[in-house]
Scaffold this motif. Sequence first.
Motif, mmCIF file in Angstrom:
data_model
loop_
_atom_site.group_PDB
_atom_site.id
_atom_site.type_symbol
_atom_site.label_atom_id
_atom_site.label_comp_id
_atom_site.label_asym_id
_atom_site.label_seq_id
_atom_site.Cartn_x
_atom_site.Cartn_y
_atom_site.Cartn_z
ATOM 1 N N SER A 1 9.946 7.719 -3.046
ATOM 2 C CA SER A 1 9.314 7.456 -1.270
ATOM 3 C C SER A 1 7.805 6.905 -1.226
ATOM 4 O O SER A 1 7.618 6.455 -2.132
ATOM 5 N N GLY A 2 7.054 6.718 -0.366
ATOM 6 C CA GLY A 2 6.346 5.499 0.278
ATOM 7 C C GLY A 2 6.089 6.126 1.562
ATOM 8 O O GLY A 2 6.363 6.508 2.189
ATOM 9 N N ARG A 3 4.861 4.448 1.837
ATOM 10 C CA ARG A 3 5.343 5.010 3.125
ATOM 11 C C ARG A 3 4.924 3.430 3.474
ATOM 12 O O ARG A 3 4.179 1.763 2.674
ATOM 13 N N VAL A 4 5.242 2.577 4.523
ATOM 14 C CA VAL A 4 4.481 1.658 4.705
ATOM 15 C C VAL A 4 3.623 1.158 6.388
ATOM 16 O O VAL A 4 3.819 2.437 7.169
ATOM 17 N N SER A 5 2.669 0.525 6.143
ATOM 18 C CA SER A 5 1.702 -0.312 6.722
ATOM 19 C C SER A 5 2.131 -1.208 7.077
ATOM 20 O O SER A 5 2.579 -2.527 6.642
ATOM 21 N N ASP A 6 0.832 -2.151 8.114
ATOM 22 C CA ASP A 6 1.014 -2.945 8.693
ATOM 23 C C ASP A 6 -0.325 -3.626 7.672
ATOM 24 O O ASP A 6 -1.177 -3.400 7.059
ATOM 25 N N ARG A 7 -0.885 -4.840 7.920
ATOM 26 C CA ARG A 7 -1.850 -5.899 7.031
ATOM 27 C C ARG A 7 -3.096 -4.873 7.592
ATOM 28 O O ARG A 7 -4.109 -5.451 6.742
ATOM 29 N N ASP A 9 -3.425 -1.888 7.537
ATOM 30 C CA ASP A 9 -3.365 -0.659 7.357
ATOM 31 C C ASP A 9 -3.272 0.348 7.571
ATOM 32 O O ASP A 9 -3.245 1.941 8.126
ATOM 33 N N SER A 10 -2.322 0.147 9.325
ATOM 34 C CA SER A 10 -1.432 1.263 10.671
ATOM 35 C C SER A 10 -0.495 1.519 9.810
ATOM 36 O O SER A 10 0.543 0.568 9.784
ATOM 37 N N LEU A 11 -0.152 2.626 10.101
ATOM 38 C CA LEU A 11 0.823 3.069 9.337
ATOM 39 C C LEU A 11 1.710 2.274 10.581
ATOM 40 O O LEU A 11 2.029 2.728 12.150
ATOM 41 N N LEU A 12 2.982 2.295 10.082
ATOM 42 C CA LEU A 12 4.570 2.017 10.946
ATOM 43 C C LEU A 12 5.851 2.993 11.141
ATOM 44 O O LEU A 12 6.166 3.126 9.815
ATOM 45 N N ALA A 13 5.434 3.315 12.347
ATOM 46 C CA ALA A 13 7.088 4.339 12.170
ATOM 47 C C ALA A 13 8.119 3.579 12.914
ATOM 48 O O ALA A 13 8.048 2.513 13.399
ATOM 49 N N GLY A 14 9.240 3.629 12.271
ATOM 50 C CA GLY A 14 10.668 3.142 12.954
ATOM 51 C C GLY A 14 11.177 1.593 11.325
ATOM 52 O O GLY A 14 11.896 1.607 11.869
ATOM 53 N N ASP A 33 6.622 8.264 12.145
ATOM 54 C CA ASP A 33 4.953 8.011 12.697
ATOM 55 C C ASP A 33 4.014 8.121 11.751
ATOM 56 O O ASP A 33 2.451 7.296 11.769
ATOM 57 N N GLU A 34 3.965 8.209 10.326
ATOM 58 C CA GLU A 34 3.170 8.342 9.524
ATOM 59 C C GLU A 34 3.403 7.487 8.725
ATOM 60 O O GLU A 34 2.635 7.444 7.538
ATOM 61 N N GLY A 35 4.271 6.612 9.089
ATOM 62 C CA GLY A 35 5.203 5.327 7.901
ATOM 63 C C GLY A 35 5.710 5.885 6.554
ATOM 64 O O GLY A 35 5.683 5.730 5.898
ATOM 65 N N PHE A 36 5.954 7.209 6.785
ATOM 66 C CA PHE A 36 6.002 8.097 5.774
ATOM 67 C C PHE A 36 8.481 7.764 5.294
ATOM 68 O O PHE A 36 8.737 8.140 6.675
ATOM 69 N N TYR A 37 8.396 7.426 4.066
ATOM 70 C CA TYR A 37 9.778 7.670 3.836
ATOM 71 C C TYR A 37 10.917 8.719 2.367
ATOM 72 O O TYR A 37 9.316 8.033 1.728
ATOM 73 N N ARG A 38 11.209 8.618 2.049
ATOM 74 C CA ARG A 38 11.566 9.118 1.123
ATOM 75 C C ARG A 38 13.450 8.690 0.674
ATOM 76 O O ARG A 38 14.307 8.675 1.726
ATOM 77 N N LEU A 39 13.681 8.487 -0.367
ATOM 78 C CA LEU A 39 14.692 8.062 -0.712
ATOM 79 C C LEU A 39 15.255 8.575 -1.702
ATOM 80 O O LEU A 39 14.723 8.011 -2.632
#
Length: 168
Positions: A1-7, A9-14, A33-39
């Motif tokens: 799991s984690g979060r994805v943001s741009d450089r 620090d804005s969280l990226l959805a999709g 919408d909060e940049g969160f994912y889980r595999l």
Amino acid sequence: SGRVSDRFDSLLAGVQVTAWQAGLVAAHAVTDDEGFYRLYLRCDQYYDITYHLDGYFTENEQINTTKNDGEYLIAEATQNVSLDKLSLGQSMYYDDLFGPGASVELSEFGIERLEPLVRFLTDNPSMSAEMKLMCDITSDAVFNRLLTENRLQNLQEYLYRVLPPTVS
């Protein structure tokens, strides 16, 4: 799991987050919408993970999931990733690709800065990049021109070494 943001620090959805194993999709998720994912991945396996969002450089990493003697995960892996924006047809500026002063060798920092571009061009062999270098270390125009030419030659040699021959 984690979060994805741009450089910034804005969280990226999709963002498409995919775990690959032996060339096949082992798991896939899309950031919310909060940049969160889980595999959900199996233990004791190696995976290639890709993070992709149109308009951004794709990030790749390899992970190894491990377990303890009781067949349980030692710890949940948290992979927070930052993606760089890609603006096709727009100039991108890289500072400090070379060592200090009048060095003509790419620095480790410079190579790290170029890695997303190298990955993008490798993943998209039909695309091309135009590179321009400029240098104004001294007021001596001849020195600056020679330094720039030597740096450009080293940059070109590096890119020829790391890019597939199909990339221009």
